[in-house]
Design a protein around this motif. Structure first.
Motif, PDB file in Angstrom:
ATOM      1  N   VAL A 175      -0.162  -8.961 -24.938  1.00  0.00           N
ATOM      2  CA  VAL A 175      -0.985  -8.543 -23.806  1.00  0.00           C
ATOM      3  C   VAL A 175      -0.518  -7.191 -23.309  1.00  0.00           C
ATOM      4  N   GLY A 176      -1.442  -6.240 -23.242  1.00  0.00           N
ATOM      5  CA  GLY A 176      -1.173  -4.933 -22.643  1.00  0.00           C
ATOM      6  C   GLY A 176      -1.888  -4.863 -21.310  1.00  0.00           C
ATOM      7  N   VAL A 229      -4.362  -7.364 -26.733  1.00  0.00           N
ATOM      8  CA  VAL A 229      -5.335  -7.601 -25.670  1.00  0.00           C
ATOM      9  C   VAL A 229      -5.140  -6.506 -24.633  1.00  0.00           C
ATOM     10  N   LEU A 230      -6.126  -5.624 -24.517  1.00  0.00           N
ATOM     11  CA  LEU A 230      -5.992  -4.456 -23.644  1.00  0.00           C
ATOM     12  C   LEU A 230      -6.751  -4.653 -22.344  1.00  0.00           C
ATOM     13  N   SER A 231      -5.982  -4.789 -21.270  1.00  0.00           N
ATOM     14  CA  SER A 231      -6.530  -4.853 -19.908  1.00  0.00           C
ATOM     15  C   SER A 231      -7.651  -5.889 -19.773  1.00  0.00           C
ATOM     16  N   ASP A 290     -10.984 -10.931 -24.110  1.00  0.00           N
ATOM     17  CA  ASP A 290      -9.959 -11.027 -23.075  1.00  0.00           C
ATOM     18  C   ASP A 290      -8.854 -11.972 -23.539  1.00  0.00           C
ATOM     19  N   PHE A 291      -7.880 -12.167 -22.683  1.00  0.00           N
ATOM     20  CA  PHE A 291      -6.728 -12.997 -23.037  1.00  0.00           C
ATOM     21  C   PHE A 291      -7.157 -14.434 -23.321  1.00  0.00           C
ATOM     22  N   VAL A 313     -10.001  -6.223 -27.487  1.00  0.00           N
ATOM     23  CA  VAL A 313      -8.943  -6.735 -28.353  1.00  0.00           C
ATOM     24  C   VAL A 313      -8.954  -5.913 -29.635  1.00  0.00           C
ATOM     25  N   ILE A 314      -7.803  -5.329 -29.945  1.00  0.00           N
ATOM     26  CA  ILE A 314      -7.641  -4.610 -31.207  1.00  0.00           C
ATOM     27  C   ILE A 314      -6.884  -5.530 -32.153  1.00  0.00           C
ATOM     28  N   ARG A 315      -7.456  -5.759 -33.325  1.00  0.00           N
ATOM     29  CA  ARG A 315      -6.882  -6.672 -34.317  1.00  0.00           C
ATOM     30  C   ARG A 315      -6.431  -5.882 -35.539  1.00  0.00           C
ATOM     31  N   PHE A 316      -5.201  -6.137 -35.960  1.00  0.00           N
ATOM     32  CA  PHE A 316      -4.635  -5.531 -37.165  1.00  0.00           C
ATOM     33  C   PHE A 316      -4.463  -6.614 -38.219  1.00  0.00           C
TER      34      PHE A 316
END
Length: 197
Positions: A7-8, A54-56, A110-111, A60-63
């Motif tokens: 979580v960012g 999870v940004l703010s 989101d989270f 969501v950025i997935r690698f």
């Protein structure tokens, strides 16, 4: 497959990020180090790893380790991949993700939705300094480790994890940085619970 959800809490959700000041971008440097710790071996990348940033509570950025092509072992290049993903955020429509670079995806999320989706894929493990000692926990086959950036989980996040997490685990007697906790978690899995080297 091993997964990490990080979580960012303060990371910007727009691409106006200076690669010369990643700490000033909501401590994006912490997330970059987490991505690198999750994937990098000496001269290799872990292909069986998936990372969700999870940004703010907005994107969501997935690698995907099996698809990654341009990840380098430094914060700046990882930050450039994240910035590139944010630049493509408008292409993520509804449940459809954008794919700006091999192995890098961005979508709205989101989270809560990320944790629930990841929990359906494997054993959800909250990494927390007050958790059970990792040496007392059997390594799960498909672990999903959830951890926070430089902030503690919010009350809402903690409550959600208490409902969904199968385990709450500490990776050592001292609080570690998130990226270091990921390194220990990877070693714990690599050695089948520190049973062999």
């Amino acid at each position: 497959m091993r997964q990490f959800v990080i979580v960012g809490h303060e990371v910007p959700t727009t691409p106006e990020i200076s690669l010369d000041d990643l700490p000033g971008a909501g401590r994006l440097d912490v997330l970059c180090r987490c991505v690198n710790s999750a994937f990098f071996l000496s001269h290799d990348i872990r292909e069986e790893v998936r990372v969700h940033l999870v940004l703010s509570d907005e994107y969501v950025i997935r690698f995907e380790g099996s698809e990654l092509r341009h990840l380098r072992p430094d914060e700046r290049s990882t930050g450039a991949l994240i910035r590139g993903a944010l630049d493509a955020r408008e292409e993520a429509i509804g449940a459809m993700e954008a794919n700006p670079s091999p192995g890098v995806y961005i979508g709205k999320g989101d989270f809560e939705s990320t944790v629930e989706a990841a929990a359906a894929d494997g054993t959800l493990v909250e990494l927390h300094e007050d958790g059970d000692p990792v040496v007392d926990v059997e390594p799960p086959a498909n672990p999903v480790f959830v951890l926070s950036d430089h902030h503690d989980f919010t009350d809402e996040e903690a409550e959600l994890l208490s409902e969904h997490a199968d385990e709450r685990v500490s990776v050592g007697p001292h609080a570690l940085h998130a990226d270091h906790a990921i390194t220990v978690a990877n070693n714990y899995l690599d050695t089948d619970g520190f049973e062999y080297y």
